[in-house]
Design a protein around this motif. Structure first.
Motif, PDB file in Angstrom:
ATOM      1  N   ASN A 312      75.223 -13.302 -48.277  1.00  0.00           N
ATOM      2  CA  ASN A 312      74.893 -14.197 -49.374  1.00  0.00           C
ATOM      3  C   ASN A 312      73.547 -13.868 -50.005  1.00  0.00           C
ATOM      4  O   ASN A 312      73.368 -14.041 -51.198  1.00  0.00           O
ATOM      5  N   THR A 313      72.598 -13.452 -49.186  1.00  0.00           N
ATOM      6  CA  THR A 313      71.259 -13.232 -49.742  1.00  0.00           C
ATOM      7  C   THR A 313      70.821 -11.778 -49.632  1.00  0.00           C
ATOM      8  O   THR A 313      69.786 -11.418 -50.170  1.00  0.00           O
ATOM      9  N   LYS A 314      71.583 -10.954 -48.940  1.00  0.00           N
ATOM     10  CA  LYS A 314      71.236  -9.540 -48.844  1.00  0.00           C
ATOM     11  C   LYS A 314      72.166  -8.715 -49.727  1.00  0.00           C
ATOM     12  O   LYS A 314      73.348  -9.045 -49.838  1.00  0.00           O
ATOM     13  N   PRO A 315      71.666  -7.619 -50.262  1.00  0.00           N
ATOM     14  CA  PRO A 315      72.556  -6.681 -50.950  1.00  0.00           C
ATOM     15  C   PRO A 315      73.607  -6.189 -49.955  1.00  0.00           C
ATOM     16  O   PRO A 315      73.285  -5.897 -48.786  1.00  0.00           O
ATOM     17  N   ALA A 319      73.112  -4.462 -46.245  1.00  0.00           N
ATOM     18  CA  ALA A 319      73.379  -5.308 -45.085  1.00  0.00           C
ATOM     19  C   ALA A 319      74.369  -4.633 -44.142  1.00  0.00           C
ATOM     20  O   ALA A 319      74.232  -4.696 -42.916  1.00  0.00           O
TER      21      ALA A 319
END
Lengths: 401, 401, 401, 401
Positions: A312-315, A319
């Motif tokens: 959700n928050t990492k590329p 990831a």
């Protein structure tokens, strides 16, 4: 990793130290060269929580774009050799073309994952639904996936069921179990002889009162009843707090019913974080069981090492590379355990000495060994850094809008 | 309960209401008259936490005093028909005399519980200990317990194992499993044909890293391997948070491997509080599964309903009476579920209507029915109040010093 | 650690690598030279679970023997500079003599821990007990401990309360809170100006329904009300599953109310295992917060780093050395974080790069740095191995019977 | 409820019984007549899990349709007097018109809930975001909501923050705390004198490593710093397993910082099930604290009783009615506790007698009292059954397509 590091010197030093300590580095190196991790096609597409899906620039939009991203992970790590697909998310007209495209990109199509949770008919379940018509529809979908497996050359059918109930009384728990048994039996009969059915369990979510396959015990009960082609799939985020996952792995290995993993990490529930990001020691302990079983088994183990994460928050590609590297590290450390000394300490009931054997292996900075393996695999010494430098993410963002 | 209550009137009203609602009160009444709860001898003796055992005035000091206390619970409830014993806590020279004394007091000796955790040799386990000598000693102790069962007329061997490890690496998890299998097989061979082996599972404590039988899945795996005389025992306090216990009960009933219960309650871990004191609705849902299985089974179910509590701050006999009453209430409410309407709502996937059937039964104040049953059993209408008034606790405190 | 290792070479290599990477090794070295860990006197005596205390040959039997054992940990690690005592477990006629003996052995007496849970009067609580007489007795005991602090030169009063209830309704939750406030206020007034009151919280056990100081929020509420000499004490095993402990540490540091730690590890509840044995990464993350606060604070932080473990299956001195080493490792790794790059990544919302800064520091094998520090401290390169070779345990076993 | 029941007779019997038992029924009746529950506008619209939103026929699509549904709940229960709104989900051009429409329907607009989690800018937080621009945007949105409160006549600003991080290192935990403090202070300054800020806490989700307001302690710290118009909001599903919620309620009541509730139920995490559906006894214990505080406070308590549920498998209006009835039952039972006897038992440290006072109240079938209250409120005796019979759901399904 520092660019000025003299990896040759550091590798020689590690080898010397390990061999002085009675550990065979070559065995570890050879196993690491053969390591195989499977990444999930859906890990390259937009995902989110129930509150919001945040769109990422460059996230893959089609099955073919997902293959391209998966191929990047392979290109930079050398071990992400296959990609799991999900139907209908990866539905294409021509699965042979999908397979060919994967091969062109240097990867294979891995497990096929049916979707038994996103059709309106599945509101109250799929394979365990009270209504026979819905069960038949769900079974037909899985059989269709088996057919896709034939076209993609896949061996593993990876079955996760959202089936369950939200409230006491909503359905009869025993009836659901029996319906599930019947549905699974019908699916099992549809497998080709070389295929495997991997049954995943999960404590909760999206069902919030009861889940039809809530734990390894239930999955084990079903797969033993089905037959020799059925196995349990362990997702690291699907357990209650406190559950000893490495022990479940040891038990399933001993019963020859461990089919594979969905690797990820969690602090709370099924958080689907990058593998090893919350408790890397637990990941190492799981690999310690796997390496021991491999050892007993002549160096081979028929287990599917799949990643299943929600970024959700990492590329997404970054990831996934992080997770592949985490699996590499955990495996490398597990391979460096001095098993003879460990067993001797266990025999002597010397708790401290036995634990110290594990801690010694876990403490090791295995980077020199991994750099050596990466050189032999023909990939960059530092996969994450190399990918970040490559410009792929930026050009994907441009190309994919 | 108020003394001025006209129970006859209230019972008539309840019967009318239930029958208007399509529930057969007589079936419930007859089942309640046959209800059988087993109390634990150790529940009458001093107990505590790892920080302190608080002595209670009048706590039973000998096996015979424990029988006397158990007989009190029978006298005031009419359904606490047997008492489980624990060896060596209840070691006596003459078990036939113990049996006779129980019979004189109107109760029977129930399950026999070996002790595999308080001998210095068991520091690293008992049936799964790395040292064969310790395993043999543990097996011999259990076989001695089976011999005691012959003398006490007991049918159930109730096996709880503290076996496990405190640290990663301390022992080989797979080896422990295999040793346990062998030890259990040897014990199983020692059973007489009518006897049952009940295998209990527990998530943790006193082992803090791994427990050899940590969950129902492991217990189930062992008992199915052993044979038809082996069953799983469910202790309500032995699960991870969130685990759906009524579903485990439903699964074990369906597999015909539910041997019995250790009833208690918990908010945190294995707190061993009085049954039903934390979530009485969960207890009701467990009984809903049991009553349904009974129904399918012609009104009978071969399950041992045992209490296992540790009374640190409550007087022991009173706490046990509270639990017996809680089991009576849960069972009574479960028997008043209108199963036909429940099933119809389930078939219709009417979640709200299905749940409301359970809630309606749970909301009922079943006291008038229980008073009726108690009258037929010849015991006081309000067991706890009658016991508290009886003066038994005070005279026990005087007599036992 | 291998004996043939050339630690000088490895240290030089580490220094080069770190400095190329922008990390100042000298700052880390100096901080490690000043590190101070406090071990608990009760960690050297026999302990156990509620099921059994297993006696260990050579376990300390008297306060003076405990000092001797604590001095061993100091001798082999160089940083276990003080020992916490517990009253009345460490009650002696002459505390000045106890202090002198500690000093002769090269250590100091650290925190004083009152015992508010093992007197029969404390069955329903101590400082929050419904009966004023019991509260007064408990307060008097704590004031006596403050007097002992004057004699032993201790600064920290370490207050853990077993107070709570086992059942709903047992006591009034608000009344208990108010009684506790009053009792704490009276104790606080008894402190000398340089003394600190450290208030510990714990989710549960030995109270199984409510605990009077169940979480950091409650402890924080009490200490802020008391005044500037009151602080919160964080025990790593006293949280519910999932709770982010490093965040609590960060919050308390920011509020200047973190008084100290009770270090240990747990997988399930308050398991009191050796520190770092279950999730060493979490320990590192806690130290990452501590090192950052130190940095902001000119290199100093007034926090008491105490160990609190219960060694049931490990030899006690060995287990304590393991924990001291684990704290050394966690601190060393935390000191090697490149904070500038970390902050830059955080500012850029580059989640992967920020996390990789932590992972890079955690992955480091800091042994060469620790060997260097140990040499400067004049202690063995491998504390555990040196202690095991020393013969101390064997002679203690002989001497102590 | 059976239609043939003679509720007058049953109510008389209940009154007689209660008064013989020393409980004042009239006090309970009057309080129940004044009970006020607030339902959430979003509970009438489609919702789901992260895996799928299942559309329900007739689910409300607009703010005005939500008001109509909320008015149904009021019509059938008589106590669901207001409805909370969420911005921008309930964004309208003319809030005065929305208010008028609510009034026409016999309800009021209650709390206003800003949305700080569904804008792409909030990917890394809102009020605690590292970027000042995002924080300013989030503050502006909340200030806009305060302006809406002026138009709708709302008093309570209900603030839930999704803010947090997914990975260690992602952001500085202390910096996030400080940013949040500043943002909250700015919002607080925007409140009118009669307004209240209710700050909600949540263990996790959608943030999976750290949440900026993870527990009541953090919320309490913030609200006490803000000033007398700030309060804590307790959502029943936002705690770690084992946490004693009624104790938090008691503490917040004692500190006069309990602002309100988000009622729902959970078995696992933030499951958002209908209130009371998993552990009705816990709900009763919470109300026991509320009723006691009311008693001390002259019968009034300024707490907002809001429902917050996600109805995935139940029809939304029905589920909301179930929850309102569950709150009515819990409150009624809590009002029937004989507090004098409870306190006497607590004083006497008679654990069993004290607990039995609670159990006696909980066991009561309060339906006759609720029927009486409903008659006085002019609503159907059985709200759920009456609504189901009304045909509203069917016509909504037709009208809303």
């Amino acid at each position: 990793m520092s660019k000025t590091t003299d990896w040759n010197a550091r590798y020689r030093m590690l080898v010397e130290e390990l061999e002085a300590d009675g550990v065979q580095v070559d065995v570890a190196r050879e196993r690491l060269l053969r390591q195989h991790v499977e990444t999930p096609s859906w890990g390259y597409a937009d995902s989110g929580t129930r509150f919001k899906v945040f769109h990422q620039a460059g996230a893959a939009r089609t099955p073919f774009e997902k293959l391209e991203d998966a191929a990047q992970v392979m290109r930079y790590t050398g071990i992400a050799r296959s990609v799991a697909i999900h139907v209908p998310w990866d539905k294409v007209d021509d699965y042979a073309a999908l397979k060919r495209r994967a091969e062109e990109l240097g990867i294979a199509i891995g497990a096929v994952n049916p979707n038994l949770f996103q059709d309106d008919d599945y509101r109250f379940g799929s394979l365990a639904h009270p209504d026979e018509k819905v069960r038949k529809k769900a079974i037909a979908h899985v059989l269709e996936c088996i057919d896709i497996m034939r076209q993609t050359g896949s061996r593993d059918l990876s079955l996760w069921l959202a089936d369950g109930t939200d409230y006491p009384g909503q359905d009869d728990l025993r009836a659901r179990k029996r319906r599930l048994e019947e549905s699974l039996a019908e699916i099992y009969r549809g497998l080709d002889p070389h295929m495997r059915l991997l049954l995943e369990y999960k404590l909760f979510e999206p069902a919030f009162y009861s889940t039809d396959v809530p734990d390894w015990g239930t999955a084990f009960l079903h797969v033993t009843r089905l037959g020799p082609q059925a196995y349990v799939l362990v997702d690291l985020g699907h357990h209650a707090h406190g559950v000893n996952v490495e022990q479940i792995v040891a038990f399933l290995l001993d019963e020859r019913r461990l089919g594979g993993f969905h690797f990820n990490a969690r602090k709370y529930a099924d958080d689907d974080l990058t593998t090893g990001s919350i408790n890397p020691y637990e990941l190492f302990l799981i690999y310690a069981e796997l390496a021991a079983a491999e050892e007993r088994n002549g160096g081979r183990l028929d287990v599917a090492y799949m990643i299943d994460q929600s970024h959700n928050t990492k590329p997404k590609v970054e990831a996934t590379i992080q997770s592949v590297v985490a699996l590499q590290e955990a495996y490398a450390r597990a391979l460096l355990i001095n098993r003879k000394r460990l067993e001797a300490a266990q025999q002597a009931q010397d708790v401290v000495a036995a634990e110290e054997e594990l801690l010694k292996a876990f403490r090791r900075d295995v980077t020199p060994l991994l750099v050596q393996v990466r050189r032999e695999l023909g990939v960059p010494e530092d996969p994450l850094e190399a990918f970040r430098r490559s410009g792929y993410a930026e050009s994907a963002a441009r190309a994919r809008g």
